[in-house]
Design a protein around this motif. Structure first.
Motif, PDB file in Angstrom:
ATOM      1  N   PHE A   6       0.851  -1.191   0.000  1.00 18.61           N
ATOM      2  CA  PHE A   6       0.000   0.000   0.000  1.00 18.61           C
ATOM      3  C   PHE A   6       0.887   1.242   0.000  1.00 18.61           C
ATOM      4  O   PHE A   6       2.098   1.152   0.188  1.00 18.61           O
ATOM      5  CB  PHE A   6      -0.927  -0.001   1.219  1.00 18.61           C
ATOM      6  CG  PHE A   6      -0.196   0.080   2.529  1.00 18.61           C
ATOM      7  CD1 PHE A   6      -0.024   1.286   3.180  1.00 18.61           C
ATOM      8  CD2 PHE A   6       0.338  -1.065   3.118  1.00 18.61           C
ATOM      9  CE1 PHE A   6       0.652   1.356   4.379  1.00 18.61           C
ATOM     10  CE2 PHE A   6       1.016  -1.007   4.318  1.00 18.61           C
ATOM     11  CZ  PHE A   6       1.177   0.217   4.946  1.00 18.61           C
ATOM     12  N   GLN A   7       0.275   2.403  -0.194  1.00 18.78           N
ATOM     13  CA  GLN A   7       1.016   3.663  -0.174  1.00 18.78           C
ATOM     14  C   GLN A   7       0.965   4.278   1.213  1.00 18.78           C
ATOM     15  O   GLN A   7      -0.101   4.334   1.841  1.00 18.78           O
ATOM     16  CB  GLN A   7       0.424   4.658  -1.161  1.00 18.78           C
ATOM     17  CG  GLN A   7       0.840   4.433  -2.581  1.00 18.78           C
ATOM     18  CD  GLN A   7       0.380   5.577  -3.463  1.00 18.78           C
ATOM     19  OE1 GLN A   7      -0.724   6.071  -3.323  1.00 18.78           O
ATOM     20  NE2 GLN A   7       1.233   5.987  -4.369  1.00 18.78           N
ATOM     21  N   CYS A   8       2.107   4.769   1.652  1.00 14.34           N
ATOM     22  CA  CYS A   8       2.174   5.479   2.925  1.00 14.34           C
ATOM     23  C   CYS A   8       1.349   6.759   2.797  1.00 14.34           C
ATOM     24  O   CYS A   8       1.481   7.481   1.805  1.00 14.34           O
ATOM     25  CB  CYS A   8       3.625   5.813   3.251  1.00 14.34           C
ATOM     26  SG  CYS A   8       3.813   6.926   4.675  1.00 14.34           S
ATOM     27  N   PRO A   9       0.509   7.085   3.801  1.00 17.17           N
ATOM     28  CA  PRO A   9      -0.295   8.302   3.728  1.00 17.17           C
ATOM     29  C   PRO A   9       0.507   9.591   3.962  1.00 17.17           C
ATOM     30  O   PRO A   9      -0.049  10.680   3.858  1.00 17.17           O
ATOM     31  CB  PRO A   9      -1.342   8.098   4.822  1.00 17.17           C
ATOM     32  CG  PRO A   9      -0.713   7.160   5.776  1.00 17.17           C
ATOM     33  CD  PRO A   9       0.176   6.278   4.972  1.00 17.17           C
ATOM     34  N   TYR A  10       1.789   9.474   4.257  1.00 18.61           N
ATOM     35  CA  TYR A  10       2.652  10.639   4.455  1.00 18.61           C
ATOM     36  C   TYR A  10       3.566  10.880   3.255  1.00 18.61           C
ATOM     37  O   TYR A  10       3.542  11.939   2.657  1.00 18.61           O
ATOM     38  CB  TYR A  10       3.529  10.464   5.703  1.00 18.61           C
ATOM     39  CG  TYR A  10       2.769  10.353   6.989  1.00 18.61           C
ATOM     40  CD1 TYR A  10       2.391  11.486   7.690  1.00 18.61           C
ATOM     41  CD2 TYR A  10       2.440   9.114   7.511  1.00 18.61           C
ATOM     42  CE1 TYR A  10       1.698  11.391   8.883  1.00 18.61           C
ATOM     43  CE2 TYR A  10       1.746   9.007   8.703  1.00 18.61           C
ATOM     44  CZ  TYR A  10       1.382  10.139   9.383  1.00 18.61           C
ATOM     45  OH  TYR A  10       0.697  10.034  10.560  1.00 18.61           O
ATOM     46  N   CYS A  11       4.378   9.890   2.906  1.00 17.58           N
ATOM     47  CA  CYS A  11       5.392  10.074   1.861  1.00 17.58           C
ATOM     48  C   CYS A  11       4.975   9.503   0.512  1.00 17.58           C
ATOM     49  O   CYS A  11       5.666   9.678  -0.475  1.00 17.58           O
ATOM     50  CB  CYS A  11       6.731   9.476   2.299  1.00 17.58           C
ATOM     51  SG  CYS A  11       6.745   7.667   2.463  1.00 17.58           S
ATOM     52  N   TRP A  12       3.852   8.779   0.470  1.00 14.22           N
ATOM     53  CA  TRP A  12       3.269   8.192  -0.742  1.00 14.22           C
ATOM     54  C   TRP A  12       4.122   7.107  -1.389  1.00 14.22           C
ATOM     55  O   TRP A  12       3.850   6.677  -2.495  1.00 14.22           O
ATOM     56  CB  TRP A  12       2.893   9.275  -1.761  1.00 14.22           C
ATOM     57  CG  TRP A  12       1.958  10.264  -1.155  1.00 14.22           C
ATOM     58  CD1 TRP A  12       2.251  11.541  -0.801  1.00 14.22           C
ATOM     59  CD2 TRP A  12       0.600  10.056  -0.774  1.00 14.22           C
ATOM     60  NE1 TRP A  12       1.150  12.138  -0.227  1.00 14.22           N
ATOM     61  CE2 TRP A  12       0.120  11.250  -0.200  1.00 14.22           C
ATOM     62  CE3 TRP A  12      -0.266   8.969  -0.860  1.00 14.22           C
ATOM     63  CZ2 TRP A  12      -1.168  11.382   0.286  1.00 14.22           C
ATOM     64  CZ3 TRP A  12      -1.557   9.108  -0.385  1.00 14.22           C
ATOM     65  CH2 TRP A  12      -1.995  10.305   0.180  1.00 14.22           C
ATOM     66  N   GLU A  13       5.138   6.643  -0.685  1.00 12.19           N
ATOM     67  CA  GLU A  13       5.948   5.526  -1.184  1.00 12.19           C
ATOM     68  C   GLU A  13       5.187   4.221  -0.977  1.00 12.19           C
ATOM     69  O   GLU A  13       4.435   4.086  -0.013  1.00 12.19           O
ATOM     70  CB  GLU A  13       7.289   5.454  -0.457  1.00 12.19           C
ATOM     71  CG  GLU A  13       8.224   6.590  -0.745  1.00 12.19           C
ATOM     72  CD  GLU A  13       8.766   6.580  -2.160  1.00 12.19           C
ATOM     73  OE1 GLU A  13       8.948   5.484  -2.745  1.00 12.19           O
ATOM     74  OE2 GLU A  13       8.992   7.680  -2.692  1.00 12.19           O
ATOM     75  N   CYS A  32       6.102   3.973   9.273  1.00  7.75           N
ATOM     76  CA  CYS A  32       6.495   3.755   7.883  1.00  7.75           C
ATOM     77  C   CYS A  32       7.981   3.422   7.838  1.00  7.75           C
ATOM     78  O   CYS A  32       8.789   4.070   8.502  1.00  7.75           O
ATOM     79  CB  CYS A  32       6.217   5.017   7.057  1.00  7.75           C
ATOM     80  SG  CYS A  32       6.865   4.952   5.371  1.00  7.75           S
ATOM     81  N   GLU A  33       8.342   2.423   7.061  1.00  9.74           N
ATOM     82  CA  GLU A  33       9.749   2.027   6.963  1.00  9.74           C
ATOM     83  C   GLU A  33      10.579   3.013   6.150  1.00  9.74           C
ATOM     84  O   GLU A  33      11.807   2.973   6.199  1.00  9.74           O
ATOM     85  CB  GLU A  33       9.862   0.630   6.358  1.00  9.74           C
ATOM     86  CG  GLU A  33       9.263   0.518   4.978  1.00  9.74           C
ATOM     87  CD  GLU A  33       9.127  -0.912   4.502  1.00  9.74           C
ATOM     88  OE1 GLU A  33       9.438  -1.152   3.337  1.00  9.74           O
ATOM     89  OE2 GLU A  33       8.697  -1.777   5.282  1.00  9.74           O
ATOM     90  N   ILE A  34       9.952   3.945   5.445  1.00 10.14           N
ATOM     91  CA  ILE A  34      10.663   4.937   4.641  1.00 10.14           C
ATOM     92  C   ILE A  34      10.802   6.260   5.396  1.00 10.14           C
ATOM     93  O   ILE A  34      11.904   6.747   5.609  1.00 10.14           O
ATOM     94  CB  ILE A  34       9.921   5.197   3.299  1.00 10.14           C
ATOM     95  CG1 ILE A  34       9.598   3.898   2.600  1.00 10.14           C
ATOM     96  CG2 ILE A  34      10.690   6.198   2.436  1.00 10.14           C
ATOM     97  CD1 ILE A  34      10.544   3.345   1.637  1.00 10.14           C
ATOM     98  N   CYS A  35       9.652   6.846   5.806  1.00 16.79           N
ATOM     99  CA  CYS A  35       9.684   8.177   6.420  1.00 16.79           C
ATOM    100  C   CYS A  35       9.539   8.160   7.947  1.00 16.79           C
ATOM    101  O   CYS A  35       9.640   9.199   8.585  1.00 16.79           O
ATOM    102  CB  CYS A  35       8.596   9.067   5.814  1.00 16.79           C
ATOM    103  SG  CYS A  35       6.895   8.578   6.232  1.00 16.79           S
TER     104      CYS A  35
END
Length: 61
Positions: A6-13, A32-35
């Motif tokens: 799915f897409q992160c609701p913050y960074c859209w990754e 989120c594992e990205i942001c």
């Protein structure tokens, strides 16, 4: 375990999470594992262990 993308609701990754289909309804917070922002995860599985609904919500709304 069930892997859901799915897409992160913050960074859209696009990210993935492992969900446990043996628990029909789940509501928890995971970063989120990205942001690293907190995401509220709300998922529901049916009796056949198939994902019925999934929401990833921004907690800062």
């Amino acid at each position: 375990m069930y892997e859901h993308y799915f897409q992160c609701p913050y960074c859209w990754e696009e990210i993935s999470m492992l969900l446990d289909p043996s628990i029909q309804r789940q509501l928890y917070v995971e970063d989120c594992e990205i942001c690293c922002n907190p995401i509220e995860i709300n998922s529901q599985f049916n009796n056949n262990n198939e994902l019925q609904s999934f929401q990833a919500n921004n907690l800062e709304q």
